[in-house]
Design an enzyme around this catalytic site. Structure first.
Site, PDB file in Angstrom:
ATOM      1  N   ARG A  77       0.995  -1.242  -0.102  1.00  0.00           N
ATOM      2  CA  ARG A  77       0.093   0.051  -0.040  1.00  0.00           C
ATOM      3  C   ARG A  77       1.035   1.134   0.115  1.00  0.00           C
ATOM      4  NH1 ARG A  77      -3.217  -2.445   4.005  1.00  0.00           N
ATOM      5  NH2 ARG A  77      -2.322  -1.312   5.413  1.00  0.00           N
ATOM      6  N   HIS A 133      -4.877   7.393  19.085  1.00  0.00           N
ATOM      7  CA  HIS A 133      -5.025   6.413  18.172  1.00  0.00           C
ATOM      8  C   HIS A 133      -3.697   6.156  17.249  1.00  0.00           C
ATOM      9  CE1 HIS A 133      -9.679   6.494  18.554  1.00  0.00           C
ATOM     10  NE2 HIS A 133      -9.181   5.912  19.708  1.00  0.00           N
ATOM     11  N   CYS A 144       7.815  -2.699  23.677  1.00  0.00           N
ATOM     12  CA  CYS A 144       8.196  -1.657  24.839  1.00  0.00           C
ATOM     13  C   CYS A 144       7.734  -0.385  24.413  1.00  0.00           C
ATOM     14  CB  CYS A 144       9.930  -1.512  24.820  1.00  0.00           C
ATOM     15  SG  CYS A 144      10.534  -1.258  23.370  1.00  0.00           S
ATOM     16  N   GLY A 201     -14.817  18.469  16.821  1.00  0.00           N
ATOM     17  CA  GLY A 201     -14.916  17.674  15.740  1.00  0.00           C
ATOM     18  C   GLY A 201     -15.071  16.365  15.982  1.00  0.00           C
ATOM     19  N   THR A 202     -15.707  15.656  17.220  1.00  0.00           N
ATOM     20  CA  THR A 202     -15.790  14.440  17.330  1.00  0.00           C
ATOM     21  C   THR A 202     -17.157  13.944  17.818  1.00  0.00           C
ATOM     22  OG1 THR A 202     -14.962  12.628  18.886  1.00  0.00           O
ATOM     23  CG2 THR A 202     -15.068  14.920  19.757  1.00  0.00           C
ATOM     24  N   ASN A 227     -18.782  21.296  17.074  1.00  0.00           N
ATOM     25  CA  ASN A 227     -19.016  20.466  16.031  1.00  0.00           C
ATOM     26  C   ASN A 227     -20.142  20.632  15.129  1.00  0.00           C
ATOM     27  OD1 ASN A 227     -17.927  17.367  15.753  1.00  0.00           O
ATOM     28  ND2 ASN A 227     -20.021  16.839  15.756  1.00  0.00           N
TER      29      ASN A 227
HETATM   30  P1  OAD Z   1     -16.396  10.725  13.375  1.00  0.00           P
HETATM   31  O1  OAD Z   1     -16.192  10.376  12.162  1.00  0.00           O
HETATM   32  O2  OAD Z   1     -17.224   9.735  14.297  1.00  0.00           O
HETATM   33  O3  OAD Z   1     -17.132  12.155  13.490  1.00  0.00           O
HETATM   34  C1  OAD Z   1     -16.567  13.380  13.179  1.00  0.00           C
HETATM   35  C2  OAD Z   1     -17.381  14.491  13.631  1.00  0.00           C
HETATM   36  O4  OAD Z   1     -16.997  15.542  13.252  1.00  0.00           O
HETATM   37  C3  OAD Z   1     -19.154  14.290  13.360  1.00  0.00           C
HETATM   38  O5  OAD Z   1     -19.809  14.616  14.543  1.00  0.00           O
HETATM   39  C4  OAD Z   1     -19.134  15.671  12.292  1.00  0.00           C
HETATM   40  O6  OAD Z   1     -20.595  16.321  12.372  1.00  0.00           O
HETATM   41  C5  OAD Z   1     -18.012  16.534  12.707  1.00  0.00           C
HETATM   42  N1  OAD Z   1     -17.569  17.325  11.593  1.00  0.00           N
HETATM   43  C6  OAD Z   1     -17.455  17.044  10.249  1.00  0.00           C
HETATM   44  N2  OAD Z   1     -17.116  18.022   9.574  1.00  0.00           N
HETATM   45  C7  OAD Z   1     -16.659  19.083  10.560  1.00  0.00           C
HETATM   46  C8  OAD Z   1     -16.062  20.359  10.528  1.00  0.00           C
HETATM   47  N3  OAD Z   1     -15.797  21.057   9.347  1.00  0.00           N
HETATM   48  N4  OAD Z   1     -16.010  21.011  11.738  1.00  0.00           N
HETATM   49  C9  OAD Z   1     -16.539  20.463  12.858  1.00  0.00           C
HETATM   50  N5  OAD Z   1     -16.962  19.418  13.046  1.00  0.00           N
HETATM   51  C10 OAD Z   1     -17.217  18.677  11.891  1.00  0.00           C
HETATM   52  O7  OAD Z   1     -14.972  10.648  14.097  1.00  0.00           O
HETATM   53  P2  OAD Z   1     -14.253  10.823  15.398  1.00  0.00           P
HETATM   54  O8  OAD Z   1     -15.463  11.100  16.696  1.00  0.00           O
HETATM   55  O9  OAD Z   1     -12.977  11.288  15.496  1.00  0.00           O
HETATM   56  O10 OAD Z   1     -10.770   5.439  15.760  1.00  0.00           O
HETATM   57  O11 OAD Z   1     -14.188   9.203  15.625  1.00  0.00           O
HETATM   58  C11 OAD Z   1     -13.520   8.608  16.727  1.00  0.00           C
HETATM   59  C12 OAD Z   1     -12.980   7.449  16.288  1.00  0.00           C
HETATM   60  O12 OAD Z   1     -13.618   6.520  15.795  1.00  0.00           O
HETATM   61  C13 OAD Z   1     -11.826   7.495  15.267  1.00  0.00           C
HETATM   62  O13 OAD Z   1     -10.492   7.949  15.746  1.00  0.00           O
HETATM   63  C14 OAD Z   1     -11.655   6.204  14.864  1.00  0.00           C
HETATM   64  C15 OAD Z   1     -13.053   5.536  15.084  1.00  0.00           C
HETATM   65  O14 OAD Z   1     -13.135   4.204  15.618  1.00  0.00           O
HETATM   66  C16 OAD Z   1     -10.006   4.178  15.077  1.00  0.00           C
HETATM   67  O15 OAD Z   1     -10.190   4.009  14.146  1.00  0.00           O
HETATM   68  C17 OAD Z   1      -9.119   3.634  16.536  1.00  0.00           C
END
Ligand code: OAD
Length: 265
Positions: A77, A133, A144, A201-202, A227
């Protein structure tokens, strides 16, 4: 004639006042903060998993079963990156990453826990950071936890750790893989000291990352959400603002600097 009303101004001022009053604010960030850098999110309307489905939940098991074969796939990849890998490799920080680095510089944000593996907080200048992550540009020994830059494809599969001889993988945490204990320890230490948390953004649905933020709220400290969409934690937040993080974080940071009498950017 009616004056146009900014729907966010009052919330931005409230968020800035909370941040300016805090003594130890930490942040939890997720895929949404990097959306304006061109990196797609996981969930939501245009999310990677919404479009293509979730990856297998036994990724770490597959790696552990045959690390050499797993490395062969990684090498393949890397030689022929798909569109997403190429996008992440060339992405640049956006206004939200820079605003958060500025909040650290002026002493407001003390630590960022990011769920992103894109390295953009570091590229924007944030120093106190846990990439819970992992980081896509690093390798990590599974014994380690020694990390090293992932500059070139290793000669031997699987590569071995210089320090302890353990098996080395990419630093990015896979499904089914335990979060590295050093990251957990740092998140625990930083969040234990916090008297405020800002989530940017989560969706805040993934443990243990989200738990560190919830714990701060459960101790009675304010949570701020920035968000695009409302989430499961919005209603527990002192302030929840729903729009793109780039503009919102820039405006919140400008207000904080105003309150603290810091020169504008
Ligand atoms: P998500 O994809 O679940 O959520 C992203 C959030 O960002 C959503 O609520 C959107 O509404 C918001 N969003 C999108 N565009 C935006 C912008 N321009 N400004 C502000 N907000 C925006 O992502 P995470 O919550 O990061 O882990 O997901 C958490 C974890 O889920 C990831 O790290 C991943 C997954 O399991 C692993 O792969 C280990």
């Amino acid at each position: 004639m009616t004056e146009s009303v900014d729907p966010h101004q009052e919330l931005i001022e409230r968020a800035a006042a909370i941040l300016a009053e805090s003594h130890y604010c930490i942040a939890l960030t997720g895929a949404g903060i990097s959306a304006e850098s061109g990196i797609p999110t996981f969930r939501g309307k245009d999310g990677l998993w919404t479009k293509h489905g979730e990856p297998p939940l036994n990724q770490y098991e597959q790696f552990s079963a045959d690390p050499a074969e797993w490395w062969q796939n990684v090498a393949e990849r890397r030689r022929h990156p798909d569109e997403l890998t190429a996008t992440i490799a060339t992405a640049q920080p956006n206004d939200a990453h820079y605003a958060m680095a500025e909040l650290e510089r002026i002493g407001v944000i003390k630590h960022i826990i990011t769920q992103n593996v894109d390295g953009l907080h570091r590229a924007a200048g944030t120093g106190s950071l846990t990439e819970i992550h992992g980081c896509s540009t690093l390798l990590r020994c599974i014994s380690c936890n020694t990390r090293s830059p992932f500059d070139e494809i290793p000669e031997l599969f699987p590569p071995r750790c210089d320090q302890c001889g353990g098996i080395v993988k990419t630093d990015t945490v896979m499904f089914g893989e335990p979060i590295p204990p050093d990251c957990l320890q740092r998140c625990y230490e930083e969040s234990s000291k916090a008297d405020c948390v800002i989530l940017v953004g989560t969706t805040a649905v993934v443990s243990p990352a989200a738990d560190f933020a919830f714990a701060i709220g459960q101790r009675g400290h304010p949570m701020i959400e920035v968000n695009l969409d409302p989430t499961i934690i919005s209603r527990y937040c002192a302030v929840a603002i729903h729009d793109k993080a780039g503009e919102l974080m820039s405006r919140i940071t400008a207000e904080v600097k105003d309150i603290l009498d810091e020169p504008p950017a």
